[in-house]
Every structure is written in C-alpha cells, then in structure tokens.
Scaffold this motif. Structure first.
Motif, PDB file in Angstrom:
ATOM      1  N   VAL A  91       0.853  -1.204   0.000  1.00  0.00           N
ATOM      2  CA  VAL A  91       0.000   0.000   0.000  1.00  0.00           C
ATOM      3  C   VAL A  91       0.884   1.247   0.000  1.00  0.00           C
ATOM      4  CG1 VAL A  91      -1.729   1.335   1.264  1.00  0.00           C
ATOM      5  CG2 VAL A  91      -1.992  -1.148   1.059  1.00  0.00           C
ATOM      6  N   ALA A  92       1.927   1.250   0.835  1.00  0.00           N
ATOM      7  CA  ALA A  92       2.836   2.408   0.883  1.00  0.00           C
ATOM      8  C   ALA A  92       3.495   2.611  -0.481  1.00  0.00           C
ATOM      9  CB  ALA A  92       3.898   2.197   1.961  1.00  0.00           C
ATOM     10  N   PHE A  93       3.902   1.518  -1.103  1.00  0.00           N
ATOM     11  CA  PHE A  93       4.517   1.610  -2.431  1.00  0.00           C
ATOM     12  C   PHE A  93       3.532   2.198  -3.448  1.00  0.00           C
ATOM     13  CE2 PHE A  93       4.915  -0.354  -6.627  1.00  0.00           C
ATOM     14  CZ  PHE A  93       6.114   0.207  -7.020  1.00  0.00           C
ATOM     15  N   SER A  94       2.286   1.717  -3.432  1.00  0.00           N
ATOM     16  CA  SER A  94       1.273   2.219  -4.378  1.00  0.00           C
ATOM     17  C   SER A  94       1.035   3.713  -4.186  1.00  0.00           C
ATOM     18  CB  SER A  94      -0.066   1.507  -4.177  1.00  0.00           C
ATOM     19  OG  SER A  94       0.098   0.138  -4.362  1.00  0.00           O
ATOM     20  N   LEU A  95       0.994   4.150  -2.930  1.00  0.00           N
ATOM     21  CA  LEU A  95       0.760   5.567  -2.656  1.00  0.00           C
ATOM     22  C   LEU A  95       1.930   6.402  -3.169  1.00  0.00           C
ATOM     23  CD1 LEU A  95      -0.694   5.293   0.971  1.00  0.00           C
ATOM     24  CD2 LEU A  95      -1.971   5.699  -1.159  1.00  0.00           C
ATOM     25  N   ASP A  96       3.133   5.859  -2.982  1.00  0.00           N
ATOM     26  CA  ASP A  96       4.328   6.537  -3.461  1.00  0.00           C
ATOM     27  C   ASP A  96       4.288   6.681  -4.996  1.00  0.00           C
ATOM     28  OD1 ASP A  96       6.877   7.591  -3.114  1.00  0.00           O
ATOM     29  OD2 ASP A  96       7.802   5.678  -3.688  1.00  0.00           O
ATOM     30  N   LYS A 100       4.169   9.929  -7.492  1.00  0.00           N
ATOM     31  CA  LYS A 100       5.147  10.096  -8.579  1.00  0.00           C
ATOM     32  C   LYS A 100       4.483  10.269  -9.935  1.00  0.00           C
ATOM     33  CE  LYS A 100       9.533   8.081  -7.352  1.00  0.00           C
ATOM     34  NZ  LYS A 100       9.822   6.805  -6.676  1.00  0.00           N
ATOM     35  N   THR A 101       3.328   9.625 -10.130  1.00  0.00           N
ATOM     36  CA  THR A 101       2.678   9.658 -11.442  1.00  0.00           C
ATOM     37  C   THR A 101       1.549  10.688 -11.480  1.00  0.00           C
ATOM     38  OG1 THR A 101       1.136   7.876 -10.831  1.00  0.00           O
ATOM     39  CG2 THR A 101       3.207   7.213 -11.872  1.00  0.00           C
ATOM     40  N   GLY A 102       1.507  11.557 -10.496  1.00  0.00           N
ATOM     41  CA  GLY A 102       0.485  12.606 -10.464  1.00  0.00           C
ATOM     42  C   GLY A 102      -0.931  12.038 -10.417  1.00  0.00           C
ATOM     43  N   GLY A 103      -1.072  10.859  -9.805  1.00  0.00           N
ATOM     44  CA  GLY A 103      -2.396  10.259  -9.661  1.00  0.00           C
ATOM     45  C   GLY A 103      -2.879   9.474 -10.869  1.00  0.00           C
ATOM     46  N   ALA A 104      -2.016   9.273 -11.873  1.00  0.00           N
ATOM     47  CA  ALA A 104      -2.408   8.412 -13.009  1.00  0.00           C
ATOM     48  C   ALA A 104      -2.606   6.992 -12.502  1.00  0.00           C
ATOM     49  CB  ALA A 104      -1.349   8.450 -14.109  1.00  0.00           C
ATOM     50  N   LEU A 105      -1.732   6.578 -11.570  1.00  0.00           N
ATOM     51  CA  LEU A 105      -1.967   5.345 -10.820  1.00  0.00           C
ATOM     52  C   LEU A 105      -2.651   5.775  -9.539  1.00  0.00           C
ATOM     53  CD1 LEU A 105      -0.951   2.187 -10.686  1.00  0.00           C
ATOM     54  CD2 LEU A 105       0.295   3.089  -8.739  1.00  0.00           C
ATOM     55  N   ASP A 106      -3.762   5.152  -9.221  1.00  0.00           N
ATOM     56  CA  ASP A 106      -4.445   5.509  -7.985  1.00  0.00           C
ATOM     57  C   ASP A 106      -5.032   4.248  -7.355  1.00  0.00           C
ATOM     58  OD1 ASP A 106      -6.062   6.383  -5.935  1.00  0.00           O
ATOM     59  OD2 ASP A 106      -6.613   8.236  -6.969  1.00  0.00           O
ATOM     60  N   THR A 138     -12.848   8.487  -4.060  1.00  0.00           N
ATOM     61  CA  THR A 138     -11.470   8.112  -4.392  1.00  0.00           C
ATOM     62  C   THR A 138     -10.502   9.240  -4.024  1.00  0.00           C
ATOM     63  OG1 THR A 138     -11.517   9.018  -6.637  1.00  0.00           O
ATOM     64  CG2 THR A 138     -12.290   6.751  -6.356  1.00  0.00           C
ATOM     65  N   GLY A 139      -9.220   8.937  -4.093  1.00  0.00           N
ATOM     66  CA  GLY A 139      -8.174   9.924  -3.811  1.00  0.00           C
ATOM     67  C   GLY A 139      -7.077   9.295  -2.969  1.00  0.00           C
ATOM     68  N   TYR A 140      -5.913   9.118  -3.568  1.00  0.00           N
ATOM     69  CA  TYR A 140      -4.832   8.427  -2.846  1.00  0.00           C
ATOM     70  C   TYR A 140      -4.324   9.236  -1.653  1.00  0.00           C
ATOM     71  CZ  TYR A 140      -1.801  11.506  -5.561  1.00  0.00           C
ATOM     72  OH  TYR A 140      -1.206  12.599  -6.108  1.00  0.00           O
ATOM     73  N   ASP A 141      -4.625  10.563  -1.638  1.00  0.00           N
ATOM     74  CA  ASP A 141      -4.194  11.379  -0.492  1.00  0.00           C
ATOM     75  C   ASP A 141      -5.075  11.153   0.736  1.00  0.00           C
ATOM     76  OD1 ASP A 141      -6.347  12.426  -1.820  1.00  0.00           O
ATOM     77  OD2 ASP A 141      -5.755  14.520  -1.568  1.00  0.00           O
ATOM     78  N   CYS A 274       7.714  -1.620 -12.579  1.00  0.00           N
ATOM     79  CA  CYS A 274       7.267  -1.796 -13.970  1.00  0.00           C
ATOM     80  C   CYS A 274       5.753  -1.962 -14.039  1.00  0.00           C
ATOM     81  CB  CYS A 274       7.963  -3.001 -14.609  1.00  0.00           C
ATOM     82  SG  CYS A 274       9.723  -2.727 -14.875  1.00  0.00           S
ATOM     83  N   ASP A 275       5.190  -2.710 -13.081  1.00  0.00           N
ATOM     84  CA  ASP A 275       3.741  -2.937 -13.076  1.00  0.00           C
ATOM     85  C   ASP A 275       2.999  -1.617 -12.829  1.00  0.00           C
ATOM     86  OD1 ASP A 275       1.364  -4.248 -13.216  1.00  0.00           O
ATOM     87  OD2 ASP A 275       1.660  -5.505 -11.450  1.00  0.00           O
ATOM     88  N   ALA A 276       3.441  -0.897 -11.807  1.00  0.00           N
ATOM     89  CA  ALA A 276       2.798   0.389 -11.490  1.00  0.00           C
ATOM     90  C   ALA A 276       2.898   1.340 -12.682  1.00  0.00           C
ATOM     91  CB  ALA A 276       3.463   1.010 -10.259  1.00  0.00           C
ATOM     92  N   LEU A 277       4.085   1.383 -13.282  1.00  0.00           N
ATOM     93  CA  LEU A 277       4.278   2.343 -14.377  1.00  0.00           C
ATOM     94  C   LEU A 277       3.578   1.920 -15.664  1.00  0.00           C
ATOM     95  CD1 LEU A 277       7.945   3.614 -13.928  1.00  0.00           C
ATOM     96  CD2 LEU A 277       5.795   4.733 -13.312  1.00  0.00           C
ATOM     97  N   SER A 278       3.485   0.629 -15.939  1.00  0.00           N
ATOM     98  CA  SER A 278       2.802   0.250 -17.188  1.00  0.00           C
ATOM     99  C   SER A 278       1.351   0.718 -17.138  1.00  0.00           C
ATOM    100  CB  SER A 278       2.919  -1.259 -17.467  1.00  0.00           C
ATOM    101  OG  SER A 278       2.191  -1.998 -16.531  1.00  0.00           O
ATOM    102  N   THR A 279       0.731   0.574 -15.983  1.00  0.00           N
ATOM    103  CA  THR A 279      -0.650   1.047 -15.834  1.00  0.00           C
ATOM    104  C   THR A 279      -0.701   2.581 -15.908  1.00  0.00           C
ATOM    105  OG1 THR A 279      -1.038  -0.831 -14.365  1.00  0.00           O
ATOM    106  CG2 THR A 279      -2.717   0.892 -14.375  1.00  0.00           C
ATOM    107  N   ALA A 280       0.182   3.239 -15.155  1.00  0.00           N
ATOM    108  CA  ALA A 280       0.153   4.711 -15.086  1.00  0.00           C
ATOM    109  C   ALA A 280       0.475   5.354 -16.441  1.00  0.00           C
ATOM    110  CB  ALA A 280       1.145   5.195 -14.029  1.00  0.00           C
ATOM    111  N   LEU A 281       1.470   4.817 -17.143  1.00  0.00           N
ATOM    112  CA  LEU A 281       1.842   5.411 -18.438  1.00  0.00           C
ATOM    113  C   LEU A 281       0.739   5.182 -19.470  1.00  0.00           C
ATOM    114  CD1 LEU A 281       5.639   4.446 -18.568  1.00  0.00           C
ATOM    115  CD2 LEU A 281       4.638   6.626 -17.884  1.00  0.00           C
TER     116      LEU A 281
END
Ligand code: ADP
Ligand code: MG
Length: 332
Positions: A91-96, A100-106, A138-141, A274-281
C-alpha cells in the motif's frame, strides 16, 4: 559401433557438465494463469516456496476474499487497520507511485472499478451520476501508512490490481535467488520477470503481444529484468451498444482510458515499479508518458499505437519487430 556412439554421446554430455535441472510450476492465482520455470538443484523446492508465497499474498491483497487485509480496510469499520507487513509495504509503495505519477496510478479506484463491474466480472456501463458518486470516494491522499497500520478516510476503498502481480513477482524472485536459482522465467499473467539468462547463456525471448489481434508483433530480448505490459485489450467488455470498455480507468474521469495508445510495456529492474508504471503510463497517453520517461529515466518502454511501436533507446535495442511493424525510436 552402437556402443561406441553411446559411449561418445555420454562423454560429450558429461563432458559439458550436468545440464541444470529444469522445473516448471503452473497455477492460477490473483485472477490469472501463472507459470514459473527455474533451473538449478533447489529449483523444485524454490518453486513450491514461490507458489505458497504468491497464494499468501493473494489472500492478503484480494478484494473479493472477505478475510483479506484489503477487504478489511474496504469494509471501512474503523479508519485505522492493523495489517500484515507485506500489505503495509505494497500500500505504501502504491501511494508513493500514485504521487510520482500525479495520480495516473491511484490505488483508491475500487469504488469506480466496482461500478463498472471490473472487481466481480459482472460488467455494466454505469450512469454518469453513479461514476461521479464513486469518484467522490477516491483519492490516494486520503490513505496513509504508518508502520504496519493503514489509515483510510471513511468510504475510501483500495484495489491493488495494478501492482499486486509485480509485487508478487519481486517476492518470487527473492525466494528463487535465496534458493540458489540463477536462471528463471516467471510469467505472472503477462507480467514477465527473469533471473539471469537462459541456461545456454542467451537472452530470454519475450513476445510482445499484438494489441489488435492474435500473435506477437515482435520479440524483446531480456535478462535479469521485468517486462510488464498494460493495455485495454486484455480485460475489457463490450456493452449492449457494441462499445468496448477496458479495465484501466482514468482516475481523472472515472471512465476507461481511451487514447492513441494501445499498450505500454515497461522494462526495468523491479517488477512492482514496472507494473505500477505500465498502468500509469497507459493512463497518461503518449505525450505525458514520454515526458514522464524523460524526467524519470530508470526504465525503458515500448508504446504500441496504430502507427507502430515507439521505443526508448534500451527498448529499441532489445526489440526485434515481426510482420513488418514499424518501430520508431523515442528521442532522449
Ligand atoms: P493487468 O492486471 O491486466 O496486468 P494492470 O497492471 O494495468 O493490468 O492493472 C489493471 C488493474 O488495476 C485493473 O484491473 C484494476 O483492478 C486496477 N486499475 C484500473 N485503473 C487503475 C488506475 N488508474 N490506477 C490504479 N489501479 C487501476
Ligand atoms: Mg500494472
């Protein structure tokens, strides 16, 4: 004569040293088919450990298992939840990564995903006001992690679908390495992770799936890295009106991403990154994804569009197109 040939073959085989023992384990976990191949003396025990670990992570992270840590958070009884250290970590990693991705990954998209039926497989097109209501939750913050506790505001619900397999892959790699495995190929539902090279010393060859049809559009040479692809072509549904809706949601709108991008493949050291970024990008689309790459480096990517494949330098070198698909180098 026959004996002589037999003797010669034996000498050649033993002369090259014993071929490393190959072991494969295939199982269904995290809503997908997984296959792990490892070479080495302890490969069999290592694979048992990998399967057990992935199943253990699934029982912590699942949104549908009422006993899981995530289900406990999503029931929303208290606002502060004691969880397993691995749950706190992911969860901490996902929030981080959300930051980093400006909420593209949430990781708080669960209310929206469930409106679309992506959490249960009972898909439907929600009405605009249903999407707005779900988005307001929703909202990761609105989530934070302190030690082994997750704090979540009332109504906030978590879905780790975009990072769980990458996180599990990194744990699997750790277990394999600690068992002395120096060559392995993991396919966790299309998330590919590798240890070392093939036993013969050559690179692993990973097919890049055609996002618009069957087969592959090229081969990625890989060693000691993760190769993770996201696209709306894998999991989607078609409405009664004949429109296709993919499972990756733009957190800004609450609607499935529709863009010039068909799929994004991220190549890097860490499976979870890579998983987080493939979704976010994929959410960002071509222009923002390229900006993100230029600002952050550290990974390589292949973006497929109707025109062909766009590749950053490292990915360009590693990629061999098939069937005449054009490949363009993304300028640094
Ligand atoms: P796959 O699971 O097909 O490999 P991804 O890693 O891209 O694909 O994850 C997609 C999953 O992540 C969705 O099924 C959903 O559970 C969740 N999800 C969808 N959109 C988002 C988003 N914008 N941020 C975080 N998670 C998302
Ligand atoms: Mg992902």
């Amino acid at each position: 004569m026959r004996l002589l040939i037999f003797a010669l073959v034996s000498v050649i085989l033993t002369g090259c040293g014993k071929a490393p023992e190959k072991q494969t384990s295939q199982f269904y976990a995290m809503n997908t088919f997984m296959s792990v191949t490892a070479y080495g003396e302890n490969a069999e025990a290592a694979l048992k450990g990998v399967k057990a670990e992935i199943q253990a992570l699934e029982s912590l992270f699942s949104v549908t298992d009422p006993e899981s840590d995530i289900a406990k958070i999503n029931r929303g009884d208290s606002g502060i939840y004691a969880v397993h250290p691995k749950t706190a970590e992911v969860v901490a990693f996902s929030l981080d990564m959300a930051k980093k991705t400006g909420g593209a990954l949430d990781p708080t998209m669960y209310p929206v995903l469930s409106q679309w039926g992506f959490t249960t497989g009972q898909n439907r097109v929600p009405a605009a006001d249903e999407i707005q209501r779900a988005l307001s939750l929703t909202g990761y913050d609105r989530v934070s992690v302190k030690g082994e506790s997750v704090c979540a505001e009332k109504g906030v619900m978590i879905d780790l679908g975009a990072v769980a397999k990458g996180f599990a892959g990194d744990e699997a790699i750790r277990i394999l390495k600690s068992n002395g495995v120096t060559s392995a190929l993991l396919d966790l539902g299309g998330n590919i992770q590798t240890i070392g090279n093939k036993p013969d010393g050559s690179d692993w060859k990973i097919g890049l799936r055609n996002p618009k049809g069957d087969g592959v559009i090229g081969i990625i040479a890989a060693s000691d890295c993760a190769v993770v692809t996201s696209g709306n072509y894998e999991r989607y549904f078609v409405s009664d009106q004949g429109d296709a809706y993919g499972h990756i949601i733009d957190p800004a709108s609450g609607y499935p991403v529709q863009s010039d991008v068909l799929s994004v493949t991220v190549i890097g050291e860490s499976g979870k990154v890579c998983d987080a970024l493939s979704t976010a990008l994929f959410v960002m689309g071509m222009e923002k994804a390229v900006d993100f790459y230029r600002e952050n480096g550290e990974i390589d990517m292949l973006i497929t569009t109707d025109d062909g494949v766009y590749a950053t330098s490292g990915a360009y070198e590693a990629f061999t197109p098939e069937g005449g698909v054009p490949v363009f180098r993304i300028p640094e």
